[in-house]
Design a protein around this motif. Structure first.
Motif, PDB file in Angstrom:
ATOM      1  N   ILE A  76       0.862  -1.155   0.058  1.00  0.00           N
ATOM      2  CA  ILE A  76      -0.059  -0.108  -0.084  1.00  0.00           C
ATOM      3  C   ILE A  76       0.929   1.221  -0.157  1.00  0.00           C
ATOM      4  N   THR A 100      -2.145  -1.212  -3.903  1.00  0.00           N
ATOM      5  CA  THR A 100      -3.139  -0.071  -3.724  1.00  0.00           C
ATOM      6  C   THR A 100      -2.320   1.062  -3.452  1.00  0.00           C
ATOM      7  N   ARG A 158      -5.318  -1.097  -7.094  1.00  0.00           N
ATOM      8  CA  ARG A 158      -6.464  -0.218  -6.657  1.00  0.00           C
ATOM      9  C   ARG A 158      -6.080   1.153  -6.307  1.00  0.00           C
ATOM     10  N   VAL A 167      -8.647  -1.300   3.195  1.00  0.00           N
ATOM     11  CA  VAL A 167      -7.932  -2.200   2.307  1.00  0.00           C
ATOM     12  C   VAL A 167      -7.520  -3.532   2.917  1.00  0.00           C
TER      13      VAL A 167
END
Length: 205
Positions: free
Chosen positions: A103, A151, A175, A199
């Motif tokens: 992320i 992400t 994402r 997430v």
């Protein structure tokens, strides 16, 4: 809003700070994720001064991830802010078997690094020229689609970096979550924390 986030499943999470910052800058995020039920830890490499912190070819950072992977027996979720997110993508490319997902938060990995207000400071602090062939090759590696779920959390109102290069819309499986935040302090914004929790908890947004 933060307390209503999905609870964690105990997975190990490593937090990577932005340029010049240390684990202290990630303390609020770390406490929040631990309270949700994750095992969040800092990167343990002091201030993020690029190659000066992580070693040649990222050796020190790769070793930290390998150590946590070995200790827990689980793949590691990497969450990186700004330069920390760029480093998280680097690790995922080099150690896909040890990384569960990545992320990134306000991490300008998907475009010209000069599309920021801090590229000169980056060169001075890290000792790495953006024209260095090794730096260019590493950047080309980092922007490639990741072999693990990814992400990108980004903001049009970032202010320090071009938010549009903090995500690659054409990256398969990436994402992208847009938030409203300036660059400084983005890691402590409630909207950022809740987006990360969603997430990790598998909530569709």
């Amino acid at each position: 809003m933060l307390e209503a986030a999905p609870k964690g499943d105990g997975r190990p999470v490593m937090l990577l700070p932005g340029l010049v910052n240390s684990d202290f800058s990630m303390a609020i995020m770390r406490r929040y994720l631990n309270r949700l039920g994750y095992r969040a830890v800092g990167w343990g490499l002091g201030r993020n001064l690029g190659a000066r912190a992580i070693g040649a070819e990222g050796g020190k950072l790769l070793a930290q991830v390998a150590k946590l992977h070995g200790q827990t027996g689980e793949t590691i979720t990497l969450i990186g802010v700004s330069l920390g997110g760029i480093m998280a993508r680097f690790v995922a490319h080099r150690m896909p078997d040890a990384v569960r997902e990545v992320i990134t938060v306000a991490s300008p990995y998907a475009g010209n690094p000069r599309a920021t207000r801090v590229w000169r400071q980056f060169q001075w602090l890290t000792g790495e020229s953006l024209n260095n062939p090794d730096v260019i090759a590493r950047r080309m590696e980092i922007v490639k689609p990741l072999p693990v779920p990814a992400t990108a959390i980004w903001s049009r109102s970032d202010g320090l970096v071009n938010g549009l290069i903090c995500r690659a819309p054409d990256e398969p499986g990436l994402r992208c979550i847009e938030i409203r935040s300036g660059h400084l302090g983005v890691q402590v914004r409630p909207q950022t924390l809740r987006a990360i929790a969603d997430v990790l908890g598998g909530v569709a947004r």
